[in-house]
Design a protein around this motif. Structure first.
Motif, PDB file in Angstrom:
ATOM      1  N   THR A  83       0.821  -1.207   0.000  1.00 37.26           N
ATOM      2  CA  THR A  83       0.000   0.000   0.000  1.00 37.26           C
ATOM      3  C   THR A  83       0.855   1.257   0.000  1.00 37.26           C
ATOM      4  OG1 THR A  83      -1.718  -1.167   1.216  1.00 37.26           O
ATOM      5  CG2 THR A  83      -1.822   1.229   1.247  1.00 37.26           C
ATOM      6  N   TRP A 118      -4.335  -7.743  -4.854  1.00 36.76           N
ATOM      7  CA  TRP A 118      -4.506  -7.765  -3.403  1.00 36.76           C
ATOM      8  C   TRP A 118      -3.520  -6.792  -2.790  1.00 36.76           C
ATOM      9  CZ3 TRP A 118      -5.398 -11.680  -6.610  1.00 36.76           C
ATOM     10  CH2 TRP A 118      -6.573 -12.427  -6.420  1.00 36.76           C
ATOM     11  N   TYR A 120      -1.489  -5.214   0.765  1.00 32.79           N
ATOM     12  CA  TYR A 120      -0.995  -5.481   2.112  1.00 32.79           C
ATOM     13  C   TYR A 120      -0.321  -4.213   2.617  1.00 32.79           C
ATOM     14  CZ  TYR A 120       3.668  -6.044   0.059  1.00 32.79           C
ATOM     15  OH  TYR A 120       4.846  -5.840  -0.613  1.00 32.79           O
ATOM     16  N   LYS A 127      -4.266   0.652   7.375  1.00 29.04           N
ATOM     17  CA  LYS A 127      -5.045  -0.591   7.418  1.00 29.04           C
ATOM     18  C   LYS A 127      -6.552  -0.361   7.297  1.00 29.04           C
ATOM     19  CE  LYS A 127      -1.565  -3.537   9.425  1.00 29.04           C
ATOM     20  NZ  LYS A 127      -1.211  -4.525  10.421  1.00 29.04           N
ATOM     21  N   PRO A 128      -7.161   0.570   8.040  1.00 30.84           N
ATOM     22  CA  PRO A 128      -8.609   0.779   7.865  1.00 30.84           C
ATOM     23  C   PRO A 128      -8.964   1.297   6.471  1.00 30.84           C
ATOM     24  CG  PRO A 128      -7.846   1.816   9.901  1.00 30.84           C
ATOM     25  CD  PRO A 128      -6.633   1.360   9.160  1.00 30.84           C
ATOM     26  N   LYS A 131      -8.631  -1.549   3.900  1.00 28.37           N
ATOM     27  CA  LYS A 131      -9.704  -2.533   4.126  1.00 28.37           C
ATOM     28  C   LYS A 131     -11.042  -1.984   3.633  1.00 28.37           C
ATOM     29  CE  LYS A 131     -10.777  -6.511   5.962  1.00 28.37           C
ATOM     30  NZ  LYS A 131     -10.447  -7.734   5.261  1.00 28.37           N
ATOM     31  N   ARG A 132     -11.303  -0.721   3.915  1.00 32.19           N
ATOM     32  CA  ARG A 132     -12.545  -0.074   3.477  1.00 32.19           C
ATOM     33  C   ARG A 132     -12.609  -0.009   1.946  1.00 32.19           C
ATOM     34  NH1 ARG A 132     -11.889   3.762   6.908  1.00 32.19           N
ATOM     35  NH2 ARG A 132     -10.803   5.145   5.476  1.00 32.19           N
ATOM     36  N   GLY A 135     -11.640  -4.260   0.738  1.00 34.16           N
ATOM     37  CA  GLY A 135     -12.337  -5.333   1.437  1.00 34.16           C
ATOM     38  C   GLY A 135     -11.637  -6.676   1.448  1.00 34.16           C
ATOM     39  N   ASP A 136     -12.218  -7.638   0.739  1.00 34.01           N
ATOM     40  CA  ASP A 136     -11.709  -9.010   0.736  1.00 34.01           C
ATOM     41  C   ASP A 136     -10.407  -9.172  -0.045  1.00 34.01           C
ATOM     42  OD1 ASP A 136     -13.876  -9.791   2.237  1.00 34.01           O
ATOM     43  OD2 ASP A 136     -15.040 -10.474   0.512  1.00 34.01           O
ATOM     44  N   VAL A 138      -7.564  -7.719   0.707  1.00 24.83           N
ATOM     45  CA  VAL A 138      -6.502  -7.243   1.585  1.00 24.83           C
ATOM     46  C   VAL A 138      -5.945  -8.445   2.336  1.00 24.83           C
ATOM     47  CG1 VAL A 138      -5.939  -5.777   3.572  1.00 24.83           C
ATOM     48  CG2 VAL A 138      -7.568  -4.985   1.842  1.00 24.83           C
ATOM     49  N   GLU A 140      -3.593  -9.517   5.443  1.00 27.22           N
ATOM     50  CA  GLU A 140      -3.018  -8.991   6.679  1.00 27.22           C
ATOM     51  C   GLU A 140      -1.500  -9.118   6.639  1.00 27.22           C
ATOM     52  OE1 GLU A 140      -4.578  -7.433   9.228  1.00 27.22           O
ATOM     53  OE2 GLU A 140      -6.414  -7.582   8.036  1.00 27.22           O
ATOM     54  N   CYS A 155      -6.359 -15.143   3.735  1.00 25.27           N
ATOM     55  CA  CYS A 155      -7.094 -14.348   2.739  1.00 25.27           C
ATOM     56  C   CYS A 155      -7.783 -15.302   1.754  1.00 25.27           C
ATOM     57  CB  CYS A 155      -6.151 -13.405   2.003  1.00 25.27           C
ATOM     58  SG  CYS A 155      -7.004 -12.353   0.814  1.00 25.27           S
TER      59      CYS A 155
END
Length: 168
Positions: A83, A118, A120, A127-128, A131-132, A135-136, A138, A140, A155
């Protein structure tokens, strides 16, 4: 099948590349796309390739979208994006990041072709937001000393994409 990891500090990926090689089928290739605005030397690139045991290809701001489009044109390629590839950007500008903008364009076209990116991050404030936004899609991530550790098995969308491409 190919897995391309977009990262600006590829030396952090030694454990991640090993992990991907362990869980992927033998015909799977891992490649690191080094976001490299400083234009590192060829010697540094060879050292990174040896350290990671995989090809390392550089990309800069000016060729970013063109290079990713070349890679994305192969439907058997999955992508993992760090990210935070532009350390000077602020969280308020999250959706303006070059990698986020690219992924959002591909996500908008996901009805035409399967979405295969995807994200990370180990940066807590991101992180928020990631994720927002995704969503799916991402994975961890945590810092493990100087390395990045990804919870790939945690994931389901990435694991499903790996299985799908293993059977093709």
């Amino acid at each position: 099948m190919k897995i391309v990891i977009l990262e600006d500090y590829p030396e952090r990926l030694v454990d991640t590349v090993k992990q991907l090689n362990d869980i992927c089928p033998e015909e799977c290739e891992v490649e690191v796309l080094f976001y490299n605005p400083q234009n590192e030397s060829e010697v540094k690139m060879r050292e990174l390739s040896e350290k990671l045991s995989c090809p390392v290809i550089t990309v800069d701001y000016w060729h970013f979208e063109e290079r990713l489009n070349e890679l994305y044109s192969d439907r058997n390629t999955l992508f993992l994006f760090d990210t935070d590839i532009n350390r000077s950007a602020f969280i308020e500008e999250f959706t303006y990041r070059i990698n986020v903008r690219y992924a959002l364009k591909k996500k908008e076209k996901s009805e035409e072709e399967p979405y295969r990116i995807w994200f990370y991050t180990t940066i807590e404030p991101f992180k928020p937001a990631i994720k927002r936004t995704f969503g799916d899609y991402v994975i961890e991530a945590e810092r493990n000393g100087a390395m990045v550790s990804l919870d790939i098995e945690g994931c389901p969308t990435f694991c499903d994409a790996l299985r799908l491409r293993q059977t093709v």
